[in-house]
Design a protein around this motif. Structure first.
Motif, PDB file in Angstrom:
ATOM      1  N   TRP A 468       0.826  -1.216   0.000  1.00 40.31           N
ATOM      2  CA  TRP A 468       0.000   0.000   0.000  1.00 40.31           C
ATOM      3  C   TRP A 468       0.857   1.261   0.000  1.00 40.31           C
ATOM      4  O   TRP A 468       0.534   2.256  -0.668  1.00 40.31           O
ATOM      5  CB  TRP A 468      -0.933   0.005   1.214  1.00 40.31           C
ATOM      6  N   TRP A 471       2.084   1.703  -3.520  1.00 39.10           N
ATOM      7  CA  TRP A 471       0.977   2.036  -4.427  1.00 39.10           C
ATOM      8  C   TRP A 471       0.578   3.498  -4.267  1.00 39.10           C
ATOM      9  O   TRP A 471       0.363   4.196  -5.264  1.00 39.10           O
ATOM     10  CB  TRP A 471      -0.233   1.135  -4.180  1.00 39.10           C
ATOM     11  N   HIS A 472       0.451   3.946  -3.026  1.00 41.29           N
ATOM     12  CA  HIS A 472       0.072   5.347  -2.788  1.00 41.29           C
ATOM     13  C   HIS A 472       1.110   6.301  -3.389  1.00 41.29           C
ATOM     14  O   HIS A 472       0.751   7.361  -3.930  1.00 41.29           O
ATOM     15  CB  HIS A 472      -0.092   5.618  -1.290  1.00 41.29           C
ATOM     16  N   HIS A 492      -4.890  -1.462  -7.855  1.00 43.00           N
ATOM     17  CA  HIS A 492      -5.617  -0.964  -6.676  1.00 43.00           C
ATOM     18  C   HIS A 492      -6.775  -1.897  -6.330  1.00 43.00           C
ATOM     19  O   HIS A 492      -6.993  -2.245  -5.155  1.00 43.00           O
ATOM     20  CB  HIS A 492      -6.133   0.449  -6.950  1.00 43.00           C
ATOM     21  N   VAL A 493      -7.525  -2.310  -7.335  1.00 43.60           N
ATOM     22  CA  VAL A 493      -8.645  -3.237  -7.111  1.00 43.60           C
ATOM     23  C   VAL A 493      -8.131  -4.544  -6.516  1.00 43.60           C
ATOM     24  O   VAL A 493      -8.731  -5.098  -5.582  1.00 43.60           O
ATOM     25  CB  VAL A 493      -9.391  -3.505  -8.438  1.00 43.60           C
ATOM     26  N   LYS A 496      -7.109  -4.037  -2.801  1.00 46.30           N
ATOM     27  CA  LYS A 496      -8.287  -3.907  -1.914  1.00 46.30           C
ATOM     28  C   LYS A 496      -8.947  -5.244  -1.679  1.00 46.30           C
ATOM     29  O   LYS A 496      -9.480  -5.516  -0.588  1.00 46.30           O
ATOM     30  CB  LYS A 496      -9.292  -2.932  -2.524  1.00 46.30           C
ATOM     31  N   ARG A 497      -8.930  -6.109  -2.695  1.00 43.06           N
ATOM     32  CA  ARG A 497      -9.532  -7.422  -2.533  1.00 43.06           C
ATOM     33  C   ARG A 497      -8.749  -8.257  -1.532  1.00 43.06           C
ATOM     34  O   ARG A 497      -9.332  -9.023  -0.738  1.00 43.06           O
ATOM     35  CB  ARG A 497      -9.574  -8.129  -3.880  1.00 43.06           C
ATOM     36  N   CYS A 499      -6.449  -7.017   0.797  1.00 36.92           N
ATOM     37  CA  CYS A 499      -6.238  -6.369   2.096  1.00 36.92           C
ATOM     38  C   CYS A 499      -6.756  -4.942   2.056  1.00 36.92           C
ATOM     39  O   CYS A 499      -6.345  -4.177   1.189  1.00 36.92           O
ATOM     40  CB  CYS A 499      -4.741  -6.376   2.452  1.00 36.92           C
ATOM     41  N   PRO A 500      -7.655  -4.568   2.971  1.00 35.84           N
ATOM     42  CA  PRO A 500      -8.108  -3.171   3.016  1.00 35.84           C
ATOM     43  C   PRO A 500      -6.925  -2.248   3.259  1.00 35.84           C
ATOM     44  O   PRO A 500      -5.930  -2.624   3.873  1.00 35.84           O
ATOM     45  CB  PRO A 500      -9.076  -3.148   4.197  1.00 35.84           C
ATOM     46  N   ASP A 501      -7.044  -1.039   2.763  1.00 33.55           N
ATOM     47  CA  ASP A 501      -5.984  -0.039   2.904  1.00 33.55           C
ATOM     48  C   ASP A 501      -5.768   0.284   4.373  1.00 33.55           C
ATOM     49  O   ASP A 501      -6.670   0.780   5.046  1.00 33.55           O
ATOM     50  CB  ASP A 501      -6.367   1.227   2.133  1.00 33.55           C
TER      51      ASP A 501
END
Length: 503
Positions: A468, A471-472, A492-493, A496-497, A499-501
């Motif tokens: 994350w 990615w950010h 990003h998708v 999220k699948r 692990c939540p941010d």
């Protein structure tokens, strides 16, 4: 010619007059090649003579009656073999009478309206506006050792014959989309132009870029086949956009409803424009016809660069500058090659012009000019990142070994670090690739591609917090350049699948 083989196989079954007539009637009424093949098999028959006449009616688009030259006095096989001969067969040189005949029946082709079609010297090409340039004439003038009009007309005649054959499938009121479909069918299905194997085009990319070589061999890299396509499109009054993602070129037609792309390395298929964008490629550059000439010289220069003939590469880059005077990538290549022949003052002067420059189409800045000017690398280190890698593992390892030696002396050389990481990825050594990219990121966190790769590698290790984080960073860097790449959205998708941010 495949159609000839077909006729030879079945000719034994059509010895009688009625059967020969039936075979003649089965020919595609719009196929020049089928009628020529039939004539070559049965030249003395009534049907053979009819096939000859029909072939010329097709090519001449209804102007056959205006020609005073008896067709039987001309060697039709020589004329047609310009476009039907196999690549291993010798080139055909038409005589003046044959050339004049083709020019007469091709006089209505749309490129004849352009001023550039009658130019006879390179200086006039440079003075002519891009919209008036006939691409074939301009390229043939610049790509031949001398301004030899007889040589040029041979290849122009070949292009004319191709365009005339495409026109047999079209009507005067055919739409642009119908022209594109006809061109795709002719170039990629009938003539079977193909992309050459990597082992060939990597060494001799100029052979697969220059128009005469592409026509002779029926093989071309993206630029070579796109040039052929454009030359024919100009003859058919078809305007196409010329688009150049980094290291690539394709053609595009802006239809009223949507953009239609023509991927010349894949038989003209229509790929979505978004597929040509990447993390570091935020916009698709449009080029002019004149700029395409410059791109051809850049391709040729790359061959001499790989052969360590830097002076010849410089000469070709200077030719390219006649058509691309402000292109920053061209300036960087020219500056580097000056450094490699020992002309450091000239090389530094050019690199200074693009120091810390982020190219318009890019997200992240080029680092080589800055690192060299700050003495973070020398000429040999620059040479190392441009070492060629082919399909073999040995070539990757050789480049990797060279880069490791360079980085021992210049540990802050960013392009060297990135290329070393790339070799690890090519060897499927993700742990070493990640460690190398982390070294780069610690030096310079502003490279969006590095952040993107680190996201993927962290995800492979199930280190979601790090994934994350990177990615950010990649997302922030691309948004700052008003870019929202498809691959970053998809990543990003996926994140999220899994692990939540957490941030």
């Amino acid at each position: 010619m495949k159609i000839l083989v077909f006729f030879f196989l079945i000719s034994g079954f059509y010895g009688h007059t009625n059967q020969l007539k039936a075979l003649y009637n089965s020919l595609d009424p719009k196929s020049v090649m089928q009628h020529v093949a039939f004539y070559e098999l049965y030249p003395d028959s009534k049907e053979g003579q009819a096939a000859l006449k029909r072939a010329w009616q097709l090519l001449s688009q209804g102007t056959l009656h205006q020609q005073n030259t008896p067709l039987t006095n001309l060697d039709l096989k020589e004329i047609i073999s310009l476009i039907t001969r196999q690549s291993f067969e010798p080139n055909v040189m038409l005589n003046q009478e044959q050339l004049q005949l083709i020019q007469a029946i091709a006089h209505n082709l749309a490129n004849r309206k352009k001023k550039g079609v009658s130019l006879t010297c390179k200086e006039d090409v440079l003075k002519t506006p891009s919209e008036e340039i006939d691409l074939a004439r301009a390229l043939l003038l610049f790509q031949s050792d001398r301004e030899n009009l007889e040589y040029i007309k041979q290849y122009e005649t070949m292009l004319d014959l191709m365009a005339l054959q495409v026109l047999t499938r079209l009507s005067p009121d055919s739409s642009d989309l119908e022209k594109i479909r006809a061109l795709n069918d002719f170039i990629f299905q009938q003539m079977q132009f193909r992309f050459p194997p990597h082992s060939l085009h990597a060494q001799d990319i100029d052979l697969y870029t220059f128009l005469p070589s592409v026509l002779d061999n029926r093989q071309g890299v993206c630029l070579g086949v796109s040039i052929l396509y454009l030359c024919l499109a100009q003859r058919l009054d078809l305007y196409l956009d010329i688009i150049t993602p980094p290291g690539h070129i394709y053609l595009s037609y802006p239809d009223k409803e949507r953009v239609i792309n023509i991927e010349t390395t894949s038989r003209g298929i229509d790929l979505p424009s978004e597929d040509y964008l990447g993390i570091n490629n935020r916009i698709l550059q449009k080029r002019t016809i004149k700029e395409v000439i410059g791109l051809a010289f850049i391709n040729q220069a790359s061959v001499f660069w790989q052969k360590d003939d830097y002076q010849q590469a410089i000469n070709l880059y200077k030719k390219a500058q006649l058509f691309l005077p402000q292109d920053p990538l061209l300036k960087m290549f020219l500056g580097i090659n000056y450094l490699l022949i020992g002309e450091k003052a000239q090389g530094k002067k050019i690199l200074q012009e693009i120091r810390n420059l982020t190219f318009e189409e890019s997200v992240s800045a080029e680092t080589i000019p800055e690192d060299y000017l700050k003495k973070r690398i020398d000429e040999e280190g620059i040479r190392a990142v441009f070492l060629n890698v082919d399909e073999t593992r040995d070539s990757i390892i050789r480049k990797q070994k060279t880069l490791k030696e360079v980085l021992k002396r210049f540990p802050k050389y960013r392009a060297g670090i990135f290329q070393l990481a790339t070799t690890w990825l090519q060897l499927n050594r993700s742990m070493e690739a990640m460690q190398t990219l982390e070294t780069y990121y610690a030096l310079d966190p502003t490279n969006a591609t590095v952040a993107y790769y680190l996201t993927i590698l962290s995800l492979q290790r199930l280190d979601f917090n790090q994934a994350w984080k990177y990615w950010h960073q990649a997302n922030r860097l691309t948004l700052e350049r008003n870019h929202r790449p498809k691959v970053l959205k998809e990543l990003h998708v996926h994140l999220k699948r899994l692990c939540p941010d957490p941030l």
